[in-house]
Design a protein around this motif. Sequence first.
Motif, PDB file in Angstrom:
ATOM      1  N   ASP A 220      60.660  39.773  44.257  1.00  0.00           N
ATOM      2  CA  ASP A 220      60.551  39.936  45.711  1.00  0.00           C
ATOM      3  C   ASP A 220      59.416  40.881  46.088  1.00  0.00           C
ATOM      4  OD1 ASP A 220      62.623  38.212  46.150  1.00  0.00           O
ATOM      5  OD2 ASP A 220      64.146  39.753  46.401  1.00  0.00           O
ATOM      6  N   TYR A 221      59.282  41.949  45.328  1.00  0.00           N
ATOM      7  CA  TYR A 221      58.225  42.920  45.626  1.00  0.00           C
ATOM      8  C   TYR A 221      56.843  42.324  45.372  1.00  0.00           C
ATOM      9  CZ  TYR A 221      55.923  47.472  46.009  1.00  0.00           C
ATOM     10  OH  TYR A 221      55.124  48.511  46.410  1.00  0.00           O
ATOM     11  N   VAL A 222      56.705  41.561  44.301  1.00  0.00           N
ATOM     12  CA  VAL A 222      55.435  40.894  44.004  1.00  0.00           C
ATOM     13  C   VAL A 222      55.099  39.887  45.103  1.00  0.00           C
ATOM     14  CG1 VAL A 222      54.269  39.295  42.435  1.00  0.00           C
ATOM     15  CG2 VAL A 222      55.534  41.251  41.517  1.00  0.00           C
ATOM     16  N   ALA A 223      56.103  39.147  45.554  1.00  0.00           N
ATOM     17  CA  ALA A 223      55.888  38.185  46.637  1.00  0.00           C
ATOM     18  C   ALA A 223      55.415  38.896  47.899  1.00  0.00           C
ATOM     19  CB  ALA A 223      57.170  37.402  46.912  1.00  0.00           C
ATOM     20  N   TYR A 224      55.999  40.054  48.184  1.00  0.00           N
ATOM     21  CA  TYR A 224      55.593  40.856  49.341  1.00  0.00           C
ATOM     22  C   TYR A 224      54.126  41.276  49.213  1.00  0.00           C
ATOM     23  CZ  TYR A 224      55.047  45.110  52.137  1.00  0.00           C
ATOM     24  OH  TYR A 224      54.567  46.068  52.999  1.00  0.00           O
ATOM     25  N   LEU A 225      53.712  41.653  48.005  1.00  0.00           N
ATOM     26  CA  LEU A 225      52.336  42.101  47.807  1.00  0.00           C
ATOM     27  C   LEU A 225      51.341  40.940  47.808  1.00  0.00           C
ATOM     28  CD1 LEU A 225      52.797  44.866  45.075  1.00  0.00           C
ATOM     29  CD2 LEU A 225      52.542  45.134  47.543  1.00  0.00           C
ATOM     30  N   GLU A 226      51.821  39.734  47.718  1.00  0.00           N
ATOM     31  CA  GLU A 226      50.936  38.566  47.742  1.00  0.00           C
ATOM     32  C   GLU A 226      50.682  38.052  49.156  1.00  0.00           C
ATOM     33  OE1 GLU A 226      49.369  36.212  45.080  1.00  0.00           O
ATOM     34  OE2 GLU A 226      49.140  38.358  44.734  1.00  0.00           O
ATOM     35  N   LYS A 227      51.327  38.681  50.150  1.00  0.00           N
ATOM     36  CA  LYS A 227      51.262  38.145  51.511  1.00  0.00           C
ATOM     37  C   LYS A 227      49.840  38.108  52.068  1.00  0.00           C
ATOM     38  CE  LYS A 227      52.322  42.580  53.761  1.00  0.00           C
ATOM     39  NZ  LYS A 227      52.048  43.357  52.529  1.00  0.00           N
ATOM     40  N   GLU A 228      49.009  39.096  51.713  1.00  0.00           N
ATOM     41  CA  GLU A 228      47.640  39.122  52.253  1.00  0.00           C
ATOM     42  C   GLU A 228      46.756  38.025  51.678  1.00  0.00           C
ATOM     43  OE1 GLU A 228      45.472  42.754  52.293  1.00  0.00           O
ATOM     44  OE2 GLU A 228      47.043  43.890  53.287  1.00  0.00           O
ATOM     45  N   ASN A 229      47.153  37.452  50.541  1.00  0.00           N
ATOM     46  CA  ASN A 229      46.350  36.392  49.919  1.00  0.00           C
ATOM     47  C   ASN A 229      46.599  35.021  50.532  1.00  0.00           C
ATOM     48  OD1 ASN A 229      44.942  38.000  48.110  1.00  0.00           O
ATOM     49  ND2 ASN A 229      46.464  37.770  46.482  1.00  0.00           N
ATOM     50  N   GLU A 230      47.641  34.913  51.343  1.00  0.00           N
ATOM     51  CA  GLU A 230      47.994  33.615  51.927  1.00  0.00           C
ATOM     52  C   GLU A 230      46.848  33.088  52.794  1.00  0.00           C
ATOM     53  OE1 GLU A 230      51.652  34.026  54.011  1.00  0.00           O
ATOM     54  OE2 GLU A 230      52.816  34.551  52.226  1.00  0.00           O
ATOM     55  N   GLY A 231      46.428  31.865  52.514  1.00  0.00           N
ATOM     56  CA  GLY A 231      45.377  31.225  53.311  1.00  0.00           C
ATOM     57  C   GLY A 231      43.970  31.605  52.905  1.00  0.00           C
ATOM     58  N   LEU A 232      43.807  32.476  51.909  1.00  0.00           N
ATOM     59  CA  LEU A 232      42.471  32.893  51.479  1.00  0.00           C
ATOM     60  C   LEU A 232      41.997  32.054  50.296  1.00  0.00           C
ATOM     61  CD1 LEU A 232      42.731  36.801  51.583  1.00  0.00           C
ATOM     62  CD2 LEU A 232      41.775  35.281  53.330  1.00  0.00           C
ATOM     63  N   GLU A 233      40.684  31.834  50.231  1.00  0.00           N
ATOM     64  CA  GLU A 233      40.113  31.176  49.069  1.00  0.00           C
ATOM     65  C   GLU A 233      40.260  32.084  47.851  1.00  0.00           C
ATOM     66  OE1 GLU A 233      39.028  28.120  48.979  1.00  0.00           O
ATOM     67  OE2 GLU A 233      39.288  27.785  51.136  1.00  0.00           O
TER      68      GLU A 233
ATOM     69  N   ASP B  29      41.862  42.731  34.544  1.00  0.00           N
ATOM     70  CA  ASP B  29      41.725  42.339  35.948  1.00  0.00           C
ATOM     71  C   ASP B  29      42.289  40.929  36.125  1.00  0.00           C
ATOM     72  OD1 ASP B  29      40.259  44.598  37.145  1.00  0.00           O
ATOM     73  OD2 ASP B  29      38.654  44.006  35.770  1.00  0.00           O
ATOM     74  N   ARG B  30      42.474  40.528  37.364  1.00  0.00           N
ATOM     75  CA  ARG B  30      42.882  39.161  37.692  1.00  0.00           C
ATOM     76  C   ARG B  30      44.154  38.743  36.937  1.00  0.00           C
ATOM     77  NH1 ARG B  30      38.766  36.769  40.584  1.00  0.00           N
ATOM     78  NH2 ARG B  30      39.689  34.716  40.290  1.00  0.00           N
ATOM     79  N   ILE B  31      45.163  39.591  37.011  1.00  0.00           N
ATOM     80  CA  ILE B  31      46.454  39.293  36.396  1.00  0.00           C
ATOM     81  C   ILE B  31      47.286  38.468  37.375  1.00  0.00           C
ATOM     82  CG2 ILE B  31      48.568  40.298  35.451  1.00  0.00           C
ATOM     83  CD1 ILE B  31      46.905  42.768  34.716  1.00  0.00           C
ATOM     84  N   THR B  32      47.949  37.437  36.891  1.00  0.00           N
ATOM     85  CA  THR B  32      48.709  36.550  37.776  1.00  0.00           C
ATOM     86  C   THR B  32      50.028  37.194  38.201  1.00  0.00           C
ATOM     87  OG1 THR B  32      49.921  35.458  35.998  1.00  0.00           O
ATOM     88  CG2 THR B  32      47.759  34.553  36.574  1.00  0.00           C
ATOM     89  N   PRO B  33      50.529  36.842  39.379  1.00  0.00           N
ATOM     90  CA  PRO B  33      51.836  37.354  39.821  1.00  0.00           C
ATOM     91  C   PRO B  33      52.952  37.027  38.838  1.00  0.00           C
ATOM     92  CG  PRO B  33      50.677  36.343  41.656  1.00  0.00           C
ATOM     93  CD  PRO B  33      49.886  36.027  40.424  1.00  0.00           C
ATOM     94  N   ASP B  34      52.910  35.832  38.235  1.00  0.00           N
ATOM     95  CA  ASP B  34      53.950  35.435  37.282  1.00  0.00           C
ATOM     96  C   ASP B  34      53.988  36.373  36.081  1.00  0.00           C
ATOM     97  OD1 ASP B  34      54.728  33.351  38.874  1.00  0.00           O
ATOM     98  OD2 ASP B  34      53.637  31.807  37.750  1.00  0.00           O
ATOM     99  N   LYS B  35      52.814  36.792  35.615  1.00  0.00           N
ATOM    100  CA  LYS B  35      52.768  37.705  34.468  1.00  0.00           C
ATOM    101  C   LYS B  35      53.336  39.070  34.857  1.00  0.00           C
ATOM    102  CE  LYS B  35      49.747  39.839  31.027  1.00  0.00           C
ATOM    103  NZ  LYS B  35      48.391  39.931  30.441  1.00  0.00           N
ATOM    104  N   VAL B  36      53.020  39.539  36.062  1.00  0.00           N
ATOM    105  CA  VAL B  36      53.556  40.818  36.529  1.00  0.00           C
ATOM    106  C   VAL B  36      55.076  40.783  36.529  1.00  0.00           C
ATOM    107  CG1 VAL B  36      53.696  42.422  38.477  1.00  0.00           C
ATOM    108  CG2 VAL B  36      51.514  41.310  37.931  1.00  0.00           C
ATOM    109  N   ILE B  37      55.630  39.726  37.106  1.00  0.00           N
ATOM    110  CA  ILE B  37      57.098  39.602  37.200  1.00  0.00           C
ATOM    111  C   ILE B  37      57.728  39.538  35.815  1.00  0.00           C
ATOM    112  CG2 ILE B  37      58.992  38.126  37.980  1.00  0.00           C
ATOM    113  CD1 ILE B  37      57.076  37.221  40.276  1.00  0.00           C
TER     114      ILE B  37
END
Length: 339
Positions: free
Chosen positions: A20-33, A46-54
């Motif tokens: 849930d916390y990772v999803a919250y931190l991904e909110k700013e990326n929505e709609g961005l290239e 760098d460039r670590i995926t949300p799935d790996k963080v979780i």
Amino acid sequence: MYIAITAQKLGQSYSNSAADYVAYLEKENEGLEQENQEHFFNQTEDRITPDKVISEIDANTAKLKKTEPKFYSIVVSPSQRELKKIADNPEALKTYTRELMKDYAKSFYREKPVTVDQIKYFAKIEHERTYRGFEKEVLENAPYRKRIAKLENDIRKVARGELKGTIKKLEQEIAALKEAAPHQINGQMIVAGMKKEGNQSHIHIIVSRKDVTNTFSLSPGSNYKASEVEMHGKKVQRGFHRDQFFEKAEQTFDRVFGYDRNFVETYTAKKTLVKNPAMFRMLLGNLPTNEKALALKLLSKSGMRIPSIPTNKVQLALKVFHRLRRGMQRAIESGSIGI
């Protein structure tokens, strides 16, 4: 600089997953290239995926009880003056984060020093911030919001025939109050939750309670201050030097960015204000004229109502000091501090 360390909770219990916390931190990326998105990073990657963080945070919880935090959140929010020094430079913020986490590791109280290589963490830079309920703009708009809420309730009563009056007149009063509110963005009254304007870059860090080997517990929680306990007939060092971490965090910032920190921006000054207001006033009064003038300006921006007083004879009203002191006390007790 505002730094907060908190254990992640869902209601009265601790989160079993960082999802849930990772999803919250991904909110700013929505709609961005993809090239415009901010990615998670750690000390070496760098460039670590949300799935790996979780998956890595969730798997690093060996022998932790349901009543114990699985991970902590560290939020580092530079002030507007600090952000001006940084400019719009996410890479510099990454460099600072990596240096900051070295300070975090060194702040654990152990017989054998903890190094950053033992800390499992993932960080992410965000560029948006919202107003919080205790901020100056929200507080000074509060009387207007309260009056508007009352008028809106009156409109509903008039519509139901429970109150005499005209809806149009009540609506005009509401419009006048919204226009008169002292703090607005694009004609909208500032309220808690509204996005702030300008550069609002800050850092979110997810740090595991367990070390990278999933063996040792490393808690920065307020209930685990640096101390010694006896276990199996042997004294054991445990805990976390919170004061040391806050002090090192700003010193590292100053070193990385070449920042000239004013007295009132220091963690030491803020703690002095809480514990010894008279000493704080004396130290403030003894500052060189230019530094004193900047100190008063920074205090004013923090929400204090400071009377017009010559900077060479600073005698701030006690009422003003008590207001700021109470705010600092709450911040320190919650494990965060900032001006």
